[in-house]
Motif scaffolding. Structure first.
Motif, PDB file in Angstrom:
ATOM      1  N   SER A  22     -42.224   7.235  17.296  1.00 41.09           N
ATOM      2  CA  SER A  22     -41.861   7.986  15.946  1.00 41.09           C
ATOM      3  C   SER A  22     -41.170   6.873  14.925  1.00 41.09           C
ATOM      4  CB  SER A  22     -40.611   8.876  16.227  1.00 41.09           C
ATOM      5  OG  SER A  22     -40.994   9.893  17.256  1.00 41.09           O
ATOM      6  N   ASN A  52     -42.592  12.112  25.272  1.00 44.25           N
ATOM      7  CA  ASN A  52     -43.674  11.525  24.993  1.00 44.25           C
ATOM      8  C   ASN A  52     -44.407  10.493  25.841  1.00 44.25           C
ATOM      9  OD1 ASN A  52     -45.811  11.529  23.078  1.00 44.25           O
ATOM     10  ND2 ASN A  52     -44.872   9.563  21.954  1.00 44.25           N
ATOM     11  N   PHE A 111     -49.278   8.714   8.888  1.00 46.66           N
ATOM     12  CA  PHE A 111     -50.389   9.385   8.535  1.00 46.66           C
ATOM     13  C   PHE A 111     -50.158  10.966   8.842  1.00 46.66           C
ATOM     14  CE2 PHE A 111     -54.289   6.984   7.824  1.00 46.66           C
ATOM     15  CZ  PHE A 111     -53.886   5.688   7.947  1.00 46.66           C
ATOM     16  N   GLY A 160     -52.448   9.718  19.014  1.00 45.80           N
ATOM     17  CA  GLY A 160     -51.938   8.761  17.863  1.00 45.80           C
ATOM     18  C   GLY A 160     -51.765   9.834  16.471  1.00 45.80           C
ATOM     19  N   GLU A 168     -30.903   9.892  24.154  1.00 48.34           N
ATOM     20  CA  GLU A 168     -31.773   8.992  23.789  1.00 48.34           C
ATOM     21  C   GLU A 168     -31.652   7.656  24.186  1.00 48.34           C
ATOM     22  OE1 GLU A 168     -34.750   8.280  22.294  1.00 48.34           O
ATOM     23  OE2 GLU A 168     -34.316   6.294  22.864  1.00 48.34           O
ATOM     24  N   ALA A 169     -32.534   7.061  25.247  1.00 51.91           N
ATOM     25  CA  ALA A 169     -32.275   5.898  25.903  1.00 51.91           C
ATOM     26  C   ALA A 169     -31.823   4.512  25.219  1.00 51.91           C
ATOM     27  CB  ALA A 169     -33.472   5.505  26.745  1.00 51.91           C
ATOM     28  N   GLY A 208     -49.330  12.571  15.860  1.00 49.45           N
ATOM     29  CA  GLY A 208     -48.127  13.447  16.404  1.00 49.45           C
ATOM     30  C   GLY A 208     -47.151  13.550  14.999  1.00 49.45           C
ATOM     31  N   VAL A 209     -47.313  13.089  13.942  1.00 52.19           N
ATOM     32  CA  VAL A 209     -46.340  13.149  12.895  1.00 52.19           C
ATOM     33  C   VAL A 209     -46.252  14.413  12.397  1.00 52.19           C
ATOM     34  CG1 VAL A 209     -45.805  12.173  10.582  1.00 52.19           C
ATOM     35  CG2 VAL A 209     -46.705  10.678  12.195  1.00 52.19           C
ATOM     36  N   VAL A 221     -31.555   8.883  30.647  1.00 48.53           N
ATOM     37  CA  VAL A 221     -31.271   9.730  31.753  1.00 48.53           C
ATOM     38  C   VAL A 221     -32.185   9.372  32.866  1.00 48.53           C
ATOM     39  CG1 VAL A 221     -32.140  11.971  32.417  1.00 48.53           C
ATOM     40  CG2 VAL A 221     -31.293  11.786  30.143  1.00 48.53           C
ATOM     41  N   PHE A 269     -39.320  12.233  16.915  1.00 45.39           N
ATOM     42  CA  PHE A 269     -39.676  13.399  16.243  1.00 45.39           C
ATOM     43  C   PHE A 269     -39.444  14.647  16.957  1.00 45.39           C
ATOM     44  CE2 PHE A 269     -43.028  10.519  13.635  1.00 45.39           C
ATOM     45  CZ  PHE A 269     -41.972  10.237  12.916  1.00 45.39           C
ATOM     46  N   THR A 270     -40.104  14.697  18.225  1.00 43.58           N
ATOM     47  CA  THR A 270     -40.162  16.012  19.184  1.00 43.58           C
ATOM     48  C   THR A 270     -38.842  16.395  19.337  1.00 43.58           C
ATOM     49  OG1 THR A 270     -42.293  15.334  19.736  1.00 43.58           O
ATOM     50  CG2 THR A 270     -40.920  16.959  21.056  1.00 43.58           C
TER      51      THR A 270
HETATM   52  C1  LIG Z   1     -48.861   2.459  16.932  1.00 50.19           C
HETATM   53  C2  LIG Z   1     -48.677   3.792  16.467  1.00 50.19           C
HETATM   54  C3  LIG Z   1     -49.483   4.444  15.263  1.00 50.19           C
HETATM   55  C4  LIG Z   1     -49.386   5.838  15.147  1.00 50.19           C
HETATM   56  N1  LIG Z   1     -49.780   6.430  14.012  1.00 50.19           N
HETATM   57  C5  LIG Z   1     -49.644   7.922  13.901  1.00 50.19           C
HETATM   58  C6  LIG Z   1     -49.974   8.185  12.396  1.00 50.19           C
HETATM   59  O1  LIG Z   1     -50.295   7.561  11.762  1.00 50.19           O
HETATM   60  N2  LIG Z   1     -49.968   9.685  12.434  1.00 50.19           N
HETATM   61  C7  LIG Z   1     -49.731  10.503  13.380  1.00 50.19           C
HETATM   62  O2  LIG Z   1     -49.857  11.472  13.114  1.00 50.19           O
HETATM   63  N3  LIG Z   1     -49.157   9.747  14.634  1.00 50.19           N
HETATM   64  C8  LIG Z   1     -49.314   8.551  14.828  1.00 50.19           C
HETATM   65  N4  LIG Z   1     -48.757   7.946  16.018  1.00 50.19           N
HETATM   66  C9  LIG Z   1     -48.398   9.106  16.894  1.00 50.19           C
HETATM   67  C10 LIG Z   1     -46.899   9.692  16.531  1.00 50.19           C
HETATM   68  O3  LIG Z   1     -46.222   8.289  16.447  1.00 50.19           O
HETATM   69  C11 LIG Z   1     -46.396  10.148  18.058  1.00 50.19           C
HETATM   70  O4  LIG Z   1     -47.367  11.383  18.286  1.00 50.19           O
HETATM   71  C12 LIG Z   1     -45.036  10.895  17.779  1.00 50.19           C
HETATM   72  O5  LIG Z   1     -44.110   9.997  17.172  1.00 50.19           O
HETATM   73  C13 LIG Z   1     -44.425  11.453  19.049  1.00 50.19           C
HETATM   74  O6  LIG Z   1     -43.039  11.651  18.955  1.00 50.19           O
HETATM   75  P1  LIG Z   1     -42.103  11.935  20.009  1.00 50.19           P
HETATM   76  O7  LIG Z   1     -40.680  12.289  19.673  1.00 50.19           O
HETATM   77  O8  LIG Z   1     -42.673  13.116  20.856  1.00 50.19           O
HETATM   78  O9  LIG Z   1     -42.196  10.642  20.911  1.00 50.19           O
HETATM   79  P2  LIG Z   1     -41.280   9.383  20.955  1.00 50.19           P
HETATM   80  O10 LIG Z   1     -41.169   8.842  19.396  1.00 50.19           O
HETATM   81  O11 LIG Z   1     -42.331   8.442  21.721  1.00 50.19           O
HETATM   82  O12 LIG Z   1     -39.819   9.549  21.326  1.00 50.19           O
HETATM   83  C14 LIG Z   1     -39.721   9.368  22.762  1.00 50.19           C
HETATM   84  C15 LIG Z   1     -38.042   8.894  22.981  1.00 50.19           C
HETATM   85  O13 LIG Z   1     -37.683   9.518  24.295  1.00 50.19           O
HETATM   86  C16 LIG Z   1     -36.946   8.451  24.625  1.00 50.19           C
HETATM   87  N5  LIG Z   1     -36.798   8.333  26.209  1.00 50.19           N
HETATM   88  C17 LIG Z   1     -37.747   8.172  27.093  1.00 50.19           C
HETATM   89  N6  LIG Z   1     -37.441   8.257  28.376  1.00 50.19           N
HETATM   90  C18 LIG Z   1     -36.262   8.440  28.264  1.00 50.19           C
HETATM   91  C19 LIG Z   1     -35.147   8.900  29.372  1.00 50.19           C
HETATM   92  N7  LIG Z   1     -35.163   8.576  30.482  1.00 50.19           N
HETATM   93  N8  LIG Z   1     -33.660   9.328  28.614  1.00 50.19           N
HETATM   94  C20 LIG Z   1     -33.434   9.073  27.180  1.00 50.19           C
HETATM   95  N9  LIG Z   1     -34.267   8.955  26.574  1.00 50.19           N
HETATM   96  C21 LIG Z   1     -35.672   8.601  26.825  1.00 50.19           C
HETATM   97  C22 LIG Z   1     -37.607   7.017  24.082  1.00 50.19           C
HETATM   98  O14 LIG Z   1     -36.755   5.935  23.855  1.00 50.19           O
HETATM   99  C23 LIG Z   1     -37.902   7.696  22.845  1.00 50.19           C
HETATM  100  O15 LIG Z   1     -37.323   7.221  21.474  1.00 50.19           O
HETATM  101  C24 LIG Z   1     -48.917   6.638  16.263  1.00 50.19           C
HETATM  102  C25 LIG Z   1     -48.261   6.154  17.428  1.00 50.19           C
HETATM  103  C26 LIG Z   1     -48.362   4.827  17.713  1.00 50.19           C
HETATM  104  C27 LIG Z   1     -47.808   4.274  18.953  1.00 50.19           C
END
Ligand SMILES: Cc1cc2nc3c(=O)[nH]c(=O)nc-3n(C[C@H](O)[C@H](O)[C@H](O)COP(=O)(O)OP(=O)(O)OC[C@H]3O[C@@H](n4cnc5c(N)ncnc54)[C@H](O)[C@@H]3O)c2cc1C
Length: 448
Positions: free
Chosen positions: A72, A243, A78, A380, A63-64, A382-383, A214, A41-42
């Motif tokens: 995400s 993340n 939620f 938990g 994206e790895a 971050g959506v 990366v 998402f971020t």
């Molecule tokens: C089980 C669970 C339930 C949750 N439920 C909720 C909810 O109901 N409501 C809510 O608000 N939040 C919830 N969250 C939290 C929410 O999902 C996260 O805060 C949000 O998805 C974070 O998004 P992001 O893009 O920052 O990280 P991520 O989705 O973790 O994305 C990070 C990405 O970086 C990639 N990456 C990492 N290292 C590298 C690299 N070296 N090179 C290239 N790519 C790389 C990974 O493969 C990954 O795809 C939940 C989390 C979990 C684990």
């Protein structure tokens, strides 16, 4: 990076996905204005907002695995206002005024997400169901009521206390004693939301490279040089949208640590089962424990339940997506909460990592005088937050000083996590204290 490959097959959202686009891996050397590491998402929101603000920017998202491989693509969907681990902790650490600002930020994050869904007619099963934080023991009644009073003292009237009977009119469980009701929240299908963000970011001209890990980040002559398996990326600006995996990137080890949460999804409930428990409003629900349980209905009327005892791995190891003990706990939890559903078949089980900072507060920070931006610690919750965080990242990348970049959790000085084994000892001690408190409160429930 020791990834957690093969981990998301059990995920209900992935099984429900009709088609999945696949972007090619990076092959060769490219130069862009902004490189975004991470296709969750971020990363996608940051790329979307950046391209919308400055269509001329060249942006690569690296994206790895596949977009949505991290939290995400595995969360519970939620859409909520909770900022950081808990309201009481945020108040103790940062004071009431910052709790107010954080809540307003989250309210605006939900509004921005809903506006985005409306503007692009995004089909992500979004429902404005509202949110219930349920007390299952007397201790939680006073804690939850204190939270409502705190918000009221800040002029925020978004929460209402429902007593046992008012709650039972919505949803029936012998363990429910009352709840905080917050109508401004919702639920969505996170993978449909992710796929829409991906499409929109790419339609705006951002380039997504999947299967592109990366492995090294270097900085030479004001340029970042990222080494990937089959190519390199040079970029003036860099966004770490990694993340719970951020600690695996050299130089970023102390910013956050991963914590694992597990989820189960039942088979669809029959009409009779639905009638027995109520839940016509389909509200998203959490309880008041430190190791909270969260549960909701899916579009096809399954119960998704997650949480309970969490897990912080030693040295941030990421291969912990499966946890039969946690899944059994959740299965029992569903039966204890809704006795008519005891023994219901569990159709999906999975787990994933969310990101925690040392004080459990979300953080967006900059490095190298603002050339690199990172976002960690959404816990938990971050959506909705990540979508708004994408706008903050946009402003930081573009060097704009805005209301968003002035927010107190942006560029805040933060304490780094200590190295192992001190990190693990600290994490285990905090978790033990949290578990003891949960046990104490539940024990009092049993003594009622
Ligand atoms: C089980 C669970 C339930 C949750 N439920 C909720 C909810 O109901 N409501 C809510 O608000 N939040 C919830 N969250 C939290 C929410 O999902 C996260 O805060 C949000 O998805 C974070 O998004 P992001 O893009 O920052 O990280 P991520 O989705 O973790 O994305 C990070 C990405 O970086 C990639 N990456 C990492 N290292 C590298 C690299 N070296 N090179 C290239 N790519 C790389 C990974 O493969 C990954 O795809 C939940 C989390 C979990 C684990």
């Amino acid at each position: 990076m020791n990834g957690s490959a093969g981990a998301i097959e059990g995920c209900y959202w992935q099984a429900d996905r009709e088609t999945r686009e696949v972007s090619p891996a990076l092959s060769g050397d490219i130069k862009v204005d902004v490189a975004v590491i991470g296709g969750g998402f971020t990363g996608l929101a940051a790329a979307y907002h950046l391209k919308a603000a400055d269509p001329g920017l060249e942006i690569a998202i690296l994206e790895a695995e596949t977009a949505g491989f991290g939290a995400s693509g595995r969360n519970a969907g939620f859409v909520m206002t909770l900022f950081g681990a808990s309201v009481s902790l945020m108040k103790a650490l940062h004071g009431k005024e910052r709790v107010r600002q954080a809540h307003q930020y989250m309210v605006s994050a939900i509004a921005a997400l809903e506006a985005m869904i409306g503007k692009h007619a995004i089909d992500c099963d979004y429902e404005r169901t509202g949110f219930l934080k349920i007390a299952t023991a007397p201790a939680y009644i006073s804690r939850i009521q204190d939270e409502i009073e705190l918000f009221q003292s800040l002029g925020i009237e978004d929460f209402e206390w429902l007593d046992r009977d008012q709650l039972a009119a919505r949803i029936r469980s012998p363990v429910f004693l009352g709840a905080s009701w917050e109508p401004g929240c919702g639920l969505l299908n996170p993978v449909k939301w992710l796929d829409a963000l991906r499409r929109l970011a790419c339609a705006n001209g951002a380039r997504l490279f999947e299967g592109t890990r990366v492995t090294e980040v270097q900085r030479e002559n004001s340029l970042y040089r990222l080494t990937c398996d089959h190519g390199t990326v040079s970029a003036e600006k860099l966004v770490f949208a990694t993340n719970a995996y951020t600690h695996l990137i050299p130089g970023m080890r102390s910013k956050q640590l991963p914590a694992f949460s597990y989820i189960v999804v039942t088979e669809p409930l029959s009409d009779n089962q639905r009638a027995e428990i109520g839940w016509a409003g389909r509200e998203g629900i959490e309880d008041g424990l430190n190791f909270m349980h969260y549960y909701r209905l899916t579009q096809d009327d399954r119960i998704l339940a997650g949480g309970g005892p969490g897990f912080i791995p030693f040295a941030g190891r990421m291969n912990n997506d499966a946890c039969p003990k946690a899944w059994s706990h959740l299965e029992r939890f569903i039966g204890e909460t809704f006795p008519p559903l005891r023994g219901i078949r569990i159709a999906h089980r999975w787990g994933g990592a969310f990101s925690v900072t040392l004080n459990s507060t979300p953080q967006i920070g900059t490095l190298h005088g603002g050339s690199a931006i990172y976002s960690v610690g959404c816990t938990g919750h971050g959506v909705a937050m990540t979508h708004m965080n994408g706008r903050i990242i946009r402003d930081l990348v573009l060097g704009r000083n805005t209301e968003l970049t002035d927010l107190w959790f942006v560029n805040r000085r933060s304490l780094p996590f200590p190295p192992e084994p001190f990190r693990a000892i600290g994490a285990k001690s905090v978790m033990a204290a949290m578990a003891l408190d949960d046990w104490w409160c539940d024990r009092r429930r049993e003594q009622q």
